[in-house]
Scaffold this motif. Structure first.
Motif, PDB file in Angstrom:
ATOM      1  N   GLY A  85     -16.962  -6.234  11.922  1.00 16.45           N
ATOM      2  CA  GLY A  85     -15.572  -6.759  11.644  1.00 16.45           C
ATOM      3  C   GLY A  85     -14.636  -6.509  12.628  1.00 16.45           C
ATOM      4  N   MET A  86     -13.461  -7.047  12.116  1.00 20.11           N
ATOM      5  CA  MET A  86     -12.279  -6.829  12.957  1.00 20.11           C
ATOM      6  C   MET A  86     -11.870  -5.404  13.012  1.00 20.11           C
ATOM      7  N   VAL A  87     -11.674  -4.676  11.923  1.00 21.24           N
ATOM      8  CA  VAL A  87     -11.370  -3.431  11.823  1.00 21.24           C
ATOM      9  C   VAL A  87     -12.145  -2.405  12.673  1.00 21.24           C
ATOM     10  N   GLY A  88     -13.521  -2.502  12.670  1.00 19.63           N
ATOM     11  CA  GLY A  88     -14.346  -1.775  13.665  1.00 19.63           C
ATOM     12  C   GLY A  88     -14.278  -2.024  15.072  1.00 19.63           C
ATOM     13  N   GLN A  89     -13.840  -3.413  15.403  1.00 20.93           N
ATOM     14  CA  GLN A  89     -13.687  -3.584  16.791  1.00 20.93           C
ATOM     15  C   GLN A  89     -12.437  -3.000  17.402  1.00 20.93           C
ATOM     16  N   VAL A  90     -11.329  -3.030  16.513  1.00 24.34           N
ATOM     17  CA  VAL A  90     -10.057  -2.502  16.847  1.00 24.34           C
ATOM     18  C   VAL A  90     -10.023  -0.968  16.979  1.00 24.34           C
ATOM     19  N   TRP A 116       0.147  -8.320   1.616  1.00 25.60           N
ATOM     20  CA  TRP A 116      -0.231  -8.028   2.909  1.00 25.60           C
ATOM     21  C   TRP A 116      -1.752  -8.000   3.146  1.00 25.60           C
ATOM     22  N   LYS A 117      -2.077  -8.220   4.398  1.00 30.18           N
ATOM     23  CA  LYS A 117      -3.717  -7.898   4.656  1.00 30.18           C
ATOM     24  C   LYS A 117      -3.644  -6.275   4.938  1.00 30.18           C
ATOM     25  N   SER A 118      -4.653  -6.029   4.655  1.00 34.87           N
ATOM     26  CA  SER A 118      -4.909  -4.310   4.457  1.00 34.87           C
ATOM     27  C   SER A 118      -5.333  -3.986   5.902  1.00 34.87           C
ATOM     28  N   GLY A 119      -5.938  -4.667   6.682  1.00 38.59           N
ATOM     29  CA  GLY A 119      -6.570  -4.336   7.815  1.00 38.59           C
ATOM     30  C   GLY A 119      -5.978  -3.216   8.663  1.00 38.59           C
ATOM     31  N   ASP A 154      -3.820   9.021   0.377  1.00 37.14           N
ATOM     32  CA  ASP A 154      -3.732   8.065  -0.709  1.00 37.14           C
ATOM     33  C   ASP A 154      -3.010   6.971  -0.383  1.00 37.14           C
ATOM     34  N   ARG A 155      -3.699   5.727  -0.357  1.00 40.05           N
ATOM     35  CA  ARG A 155      -3.095   4.350  -0.180  1.00 40.05           C
ATOM     36  C   ARG A 155      -1.950   3.973  -0.857  1.00 40.05           C
ATOM     37  N   THR A 156      -1.874   4.429  -2.144  1.00 38.63           N
ATOM     38  CA  THR A 156      -0.807   4.069  -2.859  1.00 38.63           C
ATOM     39  C   THR A 156       0.522   4.823  -2.507  1.00 38.63           C
ATOM     40  N   TYR A 157       0.050   5.956  -2.226  1.00 42.60           N
ATOM     41  CA  TYR A 157       1.590   6.870  -1.589  1.00 42.60           C
ATOM     42  C   TYR A 157       1.936   6.434  -0.291  1.00 42.60           C
ATOM     43  N   PHE A 158       1.072   5.924   0.387  1.00 41.32           N
ATOM     44  CA  PHE A 158       1.480   5.239   1.778  1.00 41.32           C
ATOM     45  C   PHE A 158       2.162   4.214   1.579  1.00 41.32           C
ATOM     46  N   MET A 159       1.745   3.216   0.643  1.00 39.03           N
ATOM     47  CA  MET A 159       2.389   1.748   0.444  1.00 39.03           C
ATOM     48  C   MET A 159       3.774   2.201  -0.079  1.00 39.03           C
ATOM     49  N   ASP A 160       3.884   3.173  -1.115  1.00 42.25           N
ATOM     50  CA  ASP A 160       5.031   3.607  -1.629  1.00 42.25           C
ATOM     51  C   ASP A 160       6.229   3.938  -0.708  1.00 42.25           C
ATOM     52  N   GLN A 161       5.887   4.760   0.248  1.00 44.40           N
ATOM     53  CA  GLN A 161       6.630   4.883   1.466  1.00 44.40           C
ATOM     54  C   GLN A 161       7.200   3.817   2.242  1.00 44.40           C
ATOM     55  N   GLY A 178       8.030 -11.776   1.041  1.00 46.83           N
ATOM     56  CA  GLY A 178       7.233 -11.577  -0.183  1.00 46.83           C
ATOM     57  C   GLY A 178       7.118 -10.101  -0.478  1.00 46.83           C
ATOM     58  N   PRO A 179       6.416  -9.866  -1.393  1.00 45.06           N
ATOM     59  CA  PRO A 179       6.195  -8.569  -1.837  1.00 45.06           C
ATOM     60  C   PRO A 179       5.548  -7.627  -0.738  1.00 45.06           C
ATOM     61  N   VAL A 180       6.044  -6.478  -0.746  1.00 46.98           N
ATOM     62  CA  VAL A 180       5.183  -5.306   0.090  1.00 46.98           C
ATOM     63  C   VAL A 180       4.202  -4.800  -0.611  1.00 46.98           C
ATOM     64  N   ARG A 181       3.026  -5.332  -0.562  1.00 52.04           N
ATOM     65  CA  ARG A 181       1.876  -4.873  -1.305  1.00 52.04           C
ATOM     66  C   ARG A 181       0.606  -5.315  -0.673  1.00 52.04           C
ATOM     67  N   LEU A 182      -0.486  -4.450  -0.810  1.00 50.62           N
ATOM     68  CA  LEU A 182      -1.753  -4.815  -0.376  1.00 50.62           C
ATOM     69  C   LEU A 182      -2.338  -5.845  -1.468  1.00 50.62           C
ATOM     70  N   GLU A 183      -3.489  -6.580  -1.154  1.00 51.93           N
ATOM     71  CA  GLU A 183      -4.049  -7.498  -2.089  1.00 51.93           C
ATOM     72  C   GLU A 183      -4.714  -6.414  -3.269  1.00 51.93           C
ATOM     73  N   ASP A 184      -5.256  -5.464  -2.880  1.00 50.92           N
ATOM     74  CA  ASP A 184      -5.951  -4.587  -4.115  1.00 50.92           C
ATOM     75  C   ASP A 184      -5.146  -3.793  -4.783  1.00 50.92           C
ATOM     76  N   GLU A 185      -3.766  -3.995  -4.340  1.00 49.74           N
ATOM     77  CA  GLU A 185      -2.719  -3.028  -5.188  1.00 49.74           C
ATOM     78  C   GLU A 185      -2.351  -3.921  -6.611  1.00 49.74           C
ATOM     79  N   PRO A 186      -1.942  -3.431  -7.687  1.00 47.84           N
ATOM     80  CA  PRO A 186      -1.544  -4.144  -8.788  1.00 47.84           C
ATOM     81  C   PRO A 186      -0.064  -4.999  -8.514  1.00 47.84           C
ATOM     82  N   VAL A 187       0.074  -5.700  -9.181  1.00 47.83           N
ATOM     83  CA  VAL A 187       1.206  -6.543  -9.048  1.00 47.83           C
ATOM     84  C   VAL A 187       2.504  -5.911  -9.922  1.00 47.83           C
TER      85      VAL A 187
END
Length: 189
Positions: A85-90, A116-119, A154-161, A178-187
């Motif tokens: 995938g893209m993440v592995g290539q980058v 946001w896309k999480s890549g 911690d992904r939540t801590y990172f995104m909170d920053q 738009g909102p600053v959140r990843l797809e897998d984070e709760p709304v």
């Protein structure tokens, strides 16, 4: 083009606040991405810091006649059909490079996206590089560079920053933020 973009930014009253960390590799997130004019801010900012950057593009863009040009200006072709995938290539590109600054706009559009896309988080964590936010405050004409953030814990801590840093930055068109959140984070409500 970079020099001209920087001069136009300055003529229009834009300031650049903050400094890039003195590290050889990082991911820079440009946000909020609300206008085609963000590209000129991007060009002016890389001129200001005198840095060489990389960006991602679908592999088909890197064929003749434009492929050599896109590579020369820092493009990294992404083959969506390849395993890893893209993440592995980058991540592999980061591992192979002595210096690399990858610039991304994780919203993926100039319109208000639901998430946001999480890549970029997976790339930064996998390559063990910091994430720096280039926050656009169109109302005050300031592009502010954040301190480096660690995406490997911690992904939540990172995104909170990230959310805290961008809380007062609405981009060039506030209605496009738009909102600053990843797809897998709760709304948040």
């Amino acid at each position: 083009m970079r020099w001209l973009s920087y001069r136009v930014m300055r003529w229009l009253g834009w300031e650049i606040a903050g400094e890039l960390p003195d590290v050889p590799k990082m991911v820079i997130v440009g946000a909020p991405h609300t206008s085609n004019w963000d590209f000129f801010l991007f060009l002016g900012t890389i001129h200001h810091f005198d840095i060489k950057v990389n960006f991602l593009g679908k592999a088909s863009l890197f064929r003749w006649p434009f492929g050599a040009m896109f590579r020369k200006v820092g493009g990294i072709p992404v083959h969506r059909s390849r395993s890893g995938g893209m993440v592995g290539q980058v991540k592999a590109a980061f591992d192979a490079a002595q210096r690399m600054i990858l610039v991304v706009a994780p919203e993926g559009t100039r319109k208000a996206a639901p998430h946001w896309k999480s890549g970029f988080v997976e790339i930064a964590a996998g390559a063990a590089v910091p994430v720096v936010i280039a926050g656009v405050d169109g109302a005050n004409r300031v592009l502010t560079v954040s301190p480096p953030f660690d995406a490997s814990g911690d992904r939540t801590y990172f995104m909170d920053q990230v959310r805290q840093f961008l809380s007062d930055k609405d981009g060039l068109r506030a209605e496009g933020k738009g909102p600053v959140r990843l797809e897998d984070e709760p709304v948040s409500s």
